[in-house]
Design a protein around this motif. Structure first.
Motif, PDB file in Angstrom:
ATOM      1  N   TYR A 279       0.834  -1.190   0.000  1.00 23.68           N
ATOM      2  CA  TYR A 279       0.000   0.000   0.000  1.00 23.68           C
ATOM      3  C   TYR A 279       0.874   1.247   0.000  1.00 23.68           C
ATOM      4  O   TYR A 279       1.972   1.263   0.575  1.00 23.68           O
ATOM      5  CB  TYR A 279      -0.897   0.031   1.248  1.00 23.68           C
ATOM      6  N   SER A 280       0.369   2.304  -0.651  1.00 23.59           N
ATOM      7  CA  SER A 280       1.037   3.599  -0.545  1.00 23.59           C
ATOM      8  C   SER A 280       0.763   4.168   0.840  1.00 23.59           C
ATOM      9  O   SER A 280      -0.060   3.652   1.597  1.00 23.59           O
ATOM     10  CB  SER A 280       0.502   4.562  -1.617  1.00 23.59           C
ATOM     11  N   GLU A 281       1.454   5.265   1.196  1.00 24.36           N
ATOM     12  CA  GLU A 281       1.234   5.862   2.507  1.00 24.36           C
ATOM     13  C   GLU A 281      -0.169   6.451   2.621  1.00 24.36           C
ATOM     14  O   GLU A 281      -0.628   6.755   3.724  1.00 24.36           O
ATOM     15  CB  GLU A 281       2.283   6.937   2.794  1.00 24.36           C
ATOM     16  N   ASP A 282      -0.880   6.588   1.497  1.00 25.87           N
ATOM     17  CA  ASP A 282      -2.260   7.061   1.517  1.00 25.87           C
ATOM     18  C   ASP A 282      -3.244   5.920   1.728  1.00 25.87           C
ATOM     19  O   ASP A 282      -4.452   6.149   1.767  1.00 25.87           O
ATOM     20  CB  ASP A 282      -2.615   7.746   0.185  1.00 25.87           C
ATOM     21  N   GLY A 283      -2.742   4.682   1.829  1.00 24.25           N
ATOM     22  CA  GLY A 283      -3.619   3.538   1.999  1.00 24.25           C
ATOM     23  C   GLY A 283      -4.137   2.968   0.694  1.00 24.25           C
ATOM     24  O   GLY A 283      -5.100   2.198   0.686  1.00 24.25           O
ATOM     25  N   ILE A 284      -3.506   3.315  -0.430  1.00 19.56           N
ATOM     26  CA  ILE A 284      -3.945   2.830  -1.740  1.00 19.56           C
ATOM     27  C   ILE A 284      -3.185   1.546  -2.078  1.00 19.56           C
ATOM     28  O   ILE A 284      -1.955   1.500  -1.983  1.00 19.56           O
ATOM     29  CB  ILE A 284      -3.694   3.889  -2.819  1.00 19.56           C
ATOM     30  N   LEU A 285      -3.921   0.507  -2.486  1.00 19.07           N
ATOM     31  CA  LEU A 285      -3.285  -0.749  -2.888  1.00 19.07           C
ATOM     32  C   LEU A 285      -2.534  -0.538  -4.196  1.00 19.07           C
ATOM     33  O   LEU A 285      -3.116  -0.202  -5.219  1.00 19.07           O
ATOM     34  CB  LEU A 285      -4.351  -1.829  -3.060  1.00 19.07           C
ATOM     35  N   ILE A 286      -1.200  -0.729  -4.168  1.00 10.38           N
ATOM     36  CA  ILE A 286      -0.398  -0.500  -5.365  1.00 10.38           C
ATOM     37  C   ILE A 286       0.174  -1.791  -5.946  1.00 10.38           C
ATOM     38  O   ILE A 286       0.626  -1.799  -7.086  1.00 10.38           O
ATOM     39  CB  ILE A 286       0.735   0.513  -5.105  1.00 10.38           C
ATOM     40  N   ASN A 287       0.143  -2.881  -5.185  1.00  5.92           N
ATOM     41  CA  ASN A 287       0.578  -4.159  -5.738  1.00  5.92           C
ATOM     42  C   ASN A 287       0.155  -5.288  -4.814  1.00  5.92           C
ATOM     43  O   ASN A 287      -0.095  -5.074  -3.624  1.00  5.92           O
ATOM     44  CB  ASN A 287       2.088  -4.201  -5.944  1.00  5.92           C
ATOM     45  N   LYS A 288       0.124  -6.491  -5.380  1.00  2.00           N
ATOM     46  CA  LYS A 288      -0.347  -7.637  -4.625  1.00  2.00           C
ATOM     47  C   LYS A 288       0.153  -8.913  -5.291  1.00  2.00           C
ATOM     48  O   LYS A 288       0.101  -9.031  -6.512  1.00  2.00           O
ATOM     49  CB  LYS A 288      -1.871  -7.610  -4.601  1.00  2.00           C
ATOM     50  N   GLU A 289       0.688  -9.833  -4.497  1.00  2.00           N
ATOM     51  CA  GLU A 289       1.175 -11.100  -5.030  1.00  2.00           C
ATOM     52  C   GLU A 289       0.937 -12.212  -4.016  1.00  2.00           C
ATOM     53  O   GLU A 289       0.883 -11.975  -2.805  1.00  2.00           O
ATOM     54  CB  GLU A 289       2.680 -11.032  -5.334  1.00  2.00           C
ATOM     55  N   THR A 290       0.822 -13.439  -4.520  1.00  5.55           N
ATOM     56  CA  THR A 290       0.837 -14.615  -3.658  1.00  5.55           C
ATOM     57  C   THR A 290       2.207 -15.268  -3.765  1.00  5.55           C
ATOM     58  O   THR A 290       2.876 -15.184  -4.804  1.00  5.55           O
ATOM     59  CB  THR A 290      -0.253 -15.621  -4.065  1.00  5.55           C
ATOM     60  N   PHE A 291       2.639 -15.907  -2.683  1.00  5.46           N
ATOM     61  CA  PHE A 291       3.944 -16.573  -2.689  1.00  5.46           C
ATOM     62  C   PHE A 291       3.877 -17.750  -1.730  1.00  5.46           C
ATOM     63  O   PHE A 291       2.972 -17.860  -0.891  1.00  5.46           O
ATOM     64  CB  PHE A 291       5.062 -15.611  -2.284  1.00  5.46           C
ATOM     65  N   THR A 292       4.852 -18.635  -1.841  1.00  2.00           N
ATOM     66  CA  THR A 292       4.939 -19.797  -0.967  1.00  2.00           C
ATOM     67  C   THR A 292       6.157 -19.659  -0.072  1.00  2.00           C
ATOM     68  O   THR A 292       7.259 -19.393  -0.554  1.00  2.00           O
ATOM     69  CB  THR A 292       5.038 -21.096  -1.777  1.00  2.00           C
ATOM     70  N   ALA A 293       5.962 -19.799   1.227  1.00  2.00           N
ATOM     71  CA  ALA A 293       7.068 -19.747   2.187  1.00  2.00           C
ATOM     72  C   ALA A 293       7.484 -21.167   2.559  1.00  2.00           C
ATOM     73  O   ALA A 293       6.642 -22.063   2.710  1.00  2.00           O
ATOM     74  CB  ALA A 293       6.646 -18.977   3.432  1.00  2.00           C
TER      75      ALA A 293
END
Length: 740
Positions: free
Chosen positions: A486-500
């Protein structure tokens, strides 16, 4: 310290709750019901009206006793508090809420509440606190809220209220103390009755569409008044700065004439008055000269001779906008902020121009209207589009990539080129990383990323756009996870799934632990090309197997002992010991740990001169220019220093690629800037190594794939599979097989 990275991110255990379908009011007829039928019915109505089955938390709703319902507090068989912030309430607050006659507290910030508030909500006799900020509540403010005899705190900021303020003449003298209505579309004027009766001590009406003159003697008991980013006009009122006031903001309005009324004696110390970006003229500093208080300040910069007349702003859907200021071109500027699970679909009017999430309106436009449309979105479509520069995206999440495995100590990293960052925030730029349902982590944007600027065809920029977050996979359960940025304004700017993935560390226990032991070196033949072999060593700092040497196709060893700096290697630490732990440290790399591949140069610095401030730090390698670092939280270090309550972000780090250095010995220094000079805080040396390609040149290998098995690691009977990780340019542990 054991496991020095194990607490970079705490894996928060989430409680899985079975979703409850719409509640049946029959529960309110139960003979074991302790609260009144009306109160029970109102709670069930709230649940059903706000899609309770989709709330994030809904523990025990539908089961007696009601006092166990999540967010509900019962005293003496009466419902006295409802607290459901950040809980995905979606719908209208029903009128039946007025039946909660003993309710003292209503908190439901950061949800998706819609519609209008009940006109009679203020008639709940015992109501003391109402906080419903960051929702989508429309319409007008119920007059009853300003007539409530007990209400002392009201926060309806960041909603879509869009009508005039009510008459304030009936506000009880001892009631409302805090009023927050910022970031709405409230219109009209401030009624004279406001200054006649109100006992408010904190008033925030900023970022609305209020106009007209500010009443004289406004808010006589206020300590803080925020009226910025409206359209107030006329002269500054008499007694603008009241007796108890320490801050008043009138920034970015249309107030004109001299500040002749600011000379009233102010009893409080440190008074600040912001009247910048208005239409004032004349001299202002003299108006504060007779107060005998050097801490009093007045900000009147950037006055303008004309203003843009915005007739109306039509705001539709789940989002809001915020007036920022005017820039050097005297343009009106609005920041667009979609709510959670929503996005901007269109904006038009006033010949404006959209850049990222900022809308610029040219000063030449007069009497125009703006229309903004937000809408619900799903999954990736919720990501705000910040555009690109020279076909390079302005926002990128480099690692982790979708459905990729992470193992060991890794760097989540990327960049965010926000064109109008300077307009929107005075603090150091940051993004927020959120993993699954854990609390977001603030991450500084502190890396220059000259490689990205080069791809964007931008030369000589000194604005950092890169970010990186050091992360240990052992803080998550093995399996799939979701990362949101998220940006500091609370806007979603990216999203990914990953495996740990983190291996079992011993035969004694199945827990995944940070591995501190050494292990014999491993040889990988025909890598990175035929007839070349590399040697791997387990890197305890990175929890992976790093490439530390290479025999090329000609049989030549490419690891070098060359020293790339003058003088002898030194270990210097100018910090004191606190509780047996150094206050300053270059943690990695150092003389005992090579730098190989893409790493996070890191350490910590506790500022003993100011316990509440973390200072700007730089690293300098050999005789190259200083590189700024990002400050990060390190609760493990604070705990070791016995400074757990300190607000300092004692950690520092910066992303680095060993291929930018020649193979051999290098010097690293930690610096702080003092004026135009740099002061050395710590110094160490380290060996850097990067494998060569067929031509004998150091290379970043972006398309290699290789897996090998290593027996008896980290204990006898355990076989692990290593896979070359192009993001880190080393080998990660991706599988484990146990003998039994």
């Amino acid at each position: 310290m054991n496991n020095p990275l194990g607490v970079f991110l705490t894996c928060l255990a989430s409680i899985s709750t079975q979703a409850v379908a719409g509640l049946d009011t029959q529960i309110c007829n139960n003979s074991d019901l302790k609260v009144s039928y009306q109160e029970c019915f109102a709670l069930v109505d709230i649940y059903n009206s706000t899609n309770g089955q989709t709330w994030h938390k809904q523990e025990n709703w539908g089961d007696l006793p009601i006092e166990n319902w999540f967010g509900v507090k019962v005293e003496n068989n009466r419902v006295v508090s409802i607290s459901l912030p950040n809980n995905n309430l979606d719908g209208n607050l029903p009128h039946s809420i007025n039946s909660l006659s003993y309710l003292k507290t209503l908190i439901a910030d950061n949800n998706r509440l819609q519609g209008v508030l009940s006109e009679n909500i203020g008639f709940i006799n015992n109501l003391e606190r109402v906080s419903l900020s960051h929702n989508m509540i429309k319409g007008k403010l119920p007059r009853s809220l300003f007539e409530a005899s007990s209400l002392n705190y009201l926060d309806l900021s960041n909603n879509q209220l869009n009508q005039d303020l009510p008459n304030f003449s009936n506000i009880p003298k001892a009631a409302l103390l805090t009023l927050k209505l910022a970031n709405n579309q409230i219109t009209g004027v401030l009624p004279d009755s406001f200054s006649q009766s109100a006992r408010i001590s904190f008033l925030d009406l900023s970022n609305n569409l209020l106009s007209g003159e500010i009443p004289n003697n406004l808010c006589s008991m206020c300590s803080e008044v925020l009226l910025a980013h409206n359209a107030f006009n006329g002269e500054l009122p008499e007694h603008t700065a009241a007796e108890y006031m320490y801050f008043i903001s009138l920034q970015n309005n249309e107030i004109y004439s001299q500040a002749s009324n600011l000379s009233k004696e102010i009893s409080a110390a440190g008074v600040r008055i912001d009247i910048s970006e208005n239409e004032l003229f004349g001299s202002y500093a003299s108006n504060l000269s007779n107060r005998g208080n050097s801490k009093n300040t007045i900000d009147y910069k950037n006055q303008r001779s004309h203003s843009l007349d915005i007739r109306s702003i039509a705001l539709n859907g789940p989002g809001t906008l915020k007036a920022i200021n005017t820039d050097s071109l005297n343009r009106r500027i609005f920041q667009l902020i979609p709510f959670e699970n929503a996005n901007l679909t269109s904006i038009s009017g006033c010949n404006g121009k959209l850049e990222g999430n900022v809308y610029f309106l040219p000063q030449s436009q007069q009497s125009c209207s703006v229309e903004v449309n937000f809408d619900d979105c799903q999954n990736q479509s919720c990501i705000f589009d910040f555009g690109n520069t020279a076909n390079v995206p302005n926002v990128s999440l480099e690692t982790p990539k979708s459905n990729r495995l992470i193992s060991g100590v890794v760097q989540f990293r990327g960049w965010f080129k926000d064109e109008q960052r300077a307009l929107k925030s005075a603090k150091k730029p940051a993004i927020y990383a959120k993993i699954d349902d854990a609390e977001p982590i603030e991450v500084n944007i502190g890396n220059l990323r000259s490689d990205v600027y080069k791809a964007m065809k931008i030369n000589n920029s000194t604005t950092p756009i890169g970010w990186n977050l050091l992360f240990y996979s052992g803080n998550l359960s093995n399996g799939q996870h979701e990362l949101e940025i998220y940006s500091e304004d609370g806007i979603l700017i990216n999203k990914e799934t990953f495996t740990a993935f983190t291996i079992q560390s011993s035969t004694e226990q199945s827990e995944r632990q940070y591995i501190n032991q050494s292990y014999p070196h491993v040889t990988v033949n025909d890598f990175p090309y035929a007839n070349s072999s590399v040697e791997l060593a387990f890197n305890t700092a990175e929890q992976n197997f790093s490439i530390i040497s290479q025999i090329d196709a000609s049989g030549k060893q490419t690891r070098s002992k060359r020293q790339w700096f003058s003088g002898s290697p030194k270990s210097i630490n100018n910090g004191s010991l606190i509780n047996g732990t150094p206050a300053i440290k270059i943690e990695y790399p150092n003389k005992n740990q090579d730098a190989t591949g893409v790493i996070s140069i890191r350490g910590w610095h506790y500022n003993t001169e100011s316990a509440s401030e973390d200072i700007e730090l730089f690293i300098k390698i050999d005789d190259e220019a200083p590189i700024p670092t990002s400050r990060v939280s390190r609760p493990d270090v604070l705990a070791a220093l016995n400074k757990d309550q300190s607000p300092q972000r004692v950690g520092w780090s910066t992303l680095f690629y060993s291929g930018n250095l020649g193979n051999g010995l290098h010097r690293i220094r930690l610096l702080k800037k003092s004026g135009s000079q740099y002061e050395v805080l710590a110094e160490d040396s380290f060996t850097s190594f990067t494998a060569n390609n067929k031509s004998g040149e150091i290379q970043y290998f972006s398309d290699l794939k290789r897996e090998i098995e290593v027996d008896d690691f980290p204990f006898s009977g355990s076989t692990v599979t290593l896979s070359f990780d192009t993001a880190g340019q080393n080998f990660s542990i991706v599988k484990q097989k146990l003998a039994n």
